[in-house]
Design a protein around this motif. Structure first.
Motif, PDB file in Angstrom:
ATOM      1  N   UNK A 154     107.128  91.199 -44.545  1.00 14.79           N
ATOM      2  CA  UNK A 154     107.217  89.902 -43.883  1.00 14.79           C
ATOM      3  C   UNK A 154     108.427  89.141 -44.438  1.00 14.79           C
ATOM      4  N   UNK A 155     108.862  88.172 -43.694  1.00 18.05           N
ATOM      5  CA  UNK A 155     110.025  87.385 -44.112  1.00 18.05           C
ATOM      6  C   UNK A 155     109.867  86.815 -45.529  1.00 18.05           C
ATOM      7  N   UNK A 156     108.716  86.252 -45.920  1.00 14.80           N
ATOM      8  CA  UNK A 156     108.582  85.704 -47.278  1.00 14.80           C
ATOM      9  C   UNK A 156     108.565  86.755 -48.395  1.00 14.80           C
ATOM     10  N   UNK A 157     108.453  88.040 -48.025  1.00 13.54           N
ATOM     11  CA  UNK A 157     108.419  89.097 -49.039  1.00 13.54           C
ATOM     12  C   UNK A 157     109.795  89.414 -49.605  1.00 13.54           C
ATOM     13  N   UNK A 158     110.829  88.859 -48.993  1.00 15.64           N
ATOM     14  CA  UNK A 158     112.206  89.172 -49.387  1.00 15.64           C
ATOM     15  C   UNK A 158     112.763  88.064 -50.273  1.00 15.64           C
ATOM     16  N   UNK A 159     113.269  88.438 -51.441  1.00 17.24           N
ATOM     17  CA  UNK A 159     113.929  87.492 -52.326  1.00 17.24           C
ATOM     18  C   UNK A 159     115.300  88.055 -52.673  1.00 17.24           C
ATOM     19  N   UNK A 165     112.191  93.111 -53.158  1.00 14.00           N
ATOM     20  CA  UNK A 165     111.310  93.013 -51.991  1.00 14.00           C
ATOM     21  C   UNK A 165     109.894  93.300 -52.475  1.00 14.00           C
ATOM     22  N   UNK A 166     108.945  92.526 -52.001  1.00 10.27           N
ATOM     23  CA  UNK A 166     107.536  92.790 -52.317  1.00 10.27           C
ATOM     24  C   UNK A 166     106.943  93.619 -51.191  1.00 10.27           C
ATOM     25  N   UNK A 167     106.383  94.782 -51.535  1.00  9.59           N
ATOM     26  CA  UNK A 167     105.812  95.670 -50.518  1.00  9.59           C
ATOM     27  C   UNK A 167     104.356  95.957 -50.836  1.00  9.59           C
ATOM     28  N   UNK A 187     120.962  91.788 -46.085  1.00 10.36           N
ATOM     29  CA  UNK A 187     119.708  91.156 -45.657  1.00 10.36           C
ATOM     30  C   UNK A 187     119.919  89.669 -45.372  1.00 10.36           C
ATOM     31  N   UNK A 188     120.711  89.002 -46.207  1.00 15.15           N
ATOM     32  CA  UNK A 188     121.004  87.581 -45.975  1.00 15.15           C
ATOM     33  C   UNK A 188     121.661  87.387 -44.612  1.00 15.15           C
TER      34      UNK A 188
END
Length: 295
Positions: A154-159, A165-167, A187-188
């Motif tokens: 999901x969009x909030x999983x990306x930092x 990335x949180x998976x 990604x940005x």
């Protein structure tokens, strides 16, 4: 009479073990093949089945060209079935306990060389869809995540600022996967300028979305990768999982710690990760045979 015991066993698996319809069908198919063999051998009572009969059945399956994996699964079915018969006092012994496990040679997974990967990643065009596809493939290669994990991001999983990335992996286990600075910048750009153009009127938190503004399915992602396999001209069977194999292989070839690779891949058992060391060793052997002066 024998068929009756098979039906009772399938009922037991359904009610007592709660197996799925697919698993029940698999058990029934294995046992039907077994019954056919017993009938062909003139065996009408399960009490007359001994280890030699079972060995004959295994040999029969081997001669039929069945894979070691299928034979091993069938052996497990027979072991459990005959244990059920023993527990039900239908027979006095379980002749399958003495069967030796069939071990098939593990096939090494398909992976791309670094040069092939660079060719594949350079294949998408500069259209919004092409830039999205390029970003998806870059993320797959940079992180080694599974197909299901990619399409679930999901969009909030990306930092991108922190570079991770949180998976959500197998068993809903979450893990943090690092990404390179290059992929973070890509990604940005995708999130800032490409994704909004693909969203259209849809409202979704899925990171990667199709031209219709919806999240990707496994099949949709597979088709996308297959398109670039053809366009790249690489003569290998490339699937989304090929990126994962290539990721692990390239890290290990360049000296990465096996435990670290295990952690990044989300493997619970390091023996699963060790297959990539075999790939590296296989490549070394090939180079040795090719270049040693005394072949």
């Amino acid at each position: 009479m024998i068929e009756k015991h098979v039906d009772e066993y399938i009922t037991f698996l359904k009610i007592e073990k709660g197996l799925s319809p697919a698993s029940l069908s698999s058990y029934k198919q294995d046992l039907n093949h077994y019954l056919f063999y017993l009938d062909d051998q003139g065996i009408t009572s399960l009490a007359k089945v001994d280890t030699d009969v079972l060995i004959g059945f295994i040999k029969y399956m081997t001669e039929k060209g069945l894979s070691p994996k299928t034979i091993s699964r069938t052996q497990s079915t027979l072991r459990n079935f005959h244990q059920f018969l023993l527990n039900q006092d239908v027979t006095e012994v379980n002749p399958a306990v003495k069967l030796t496990a069939v071990r098939g040679e593990k096939k090494l997974p398909v992976y791309l060389t670094i040069e092939e990967m660079e060719t594949l990643l350079a294949t998408p065009d500069d259209s919004p869809a092409g830039r999205r596809d390029s970003t998806m493939m870059e993320v797959l290669y940079a992180s080694g995540i599974r197909v299901s994990e990619l399409i679930s991001i999901k969009r909030p999983d990306v930092n991108t600022e922190m570079g991770f990335i949180r998976v959500s992996g197998k068993g809903s286990k979450e893990r943090i996967v690092p990404i390179t600075d290059f992929v973070a910048r890509q990604l940005d750009e995708y999130i800032g300028s490409i994704r909004p153009r693909l969203l259209k009127a849809e409202d979704t938190e899925d990171l990667f979305i199709t031209n219709r503004g919806r999240g990707f399915t496994r099949q949709g992602l597979w088709k996308t990768i297959k398109k670039y396999e053809v366009l790249s001209g690489i003569n290998k069977n490339i699937t989304p999982h090929t990126f994962r194999h290539s990721f692990a292989t390239h890290l290990i070839e360049n000296g990465a710690d096996l435990r670290a690779v295990q952690e990044m891949l989300g493997h619970s058992d390091i023996s699963t990760t060790q297959i990539y060391t075999q790939i590296s060793a296989s490549k070394i052997r090939e180079m040795y045979k090719q270049f040693h002066p005394r072949k």
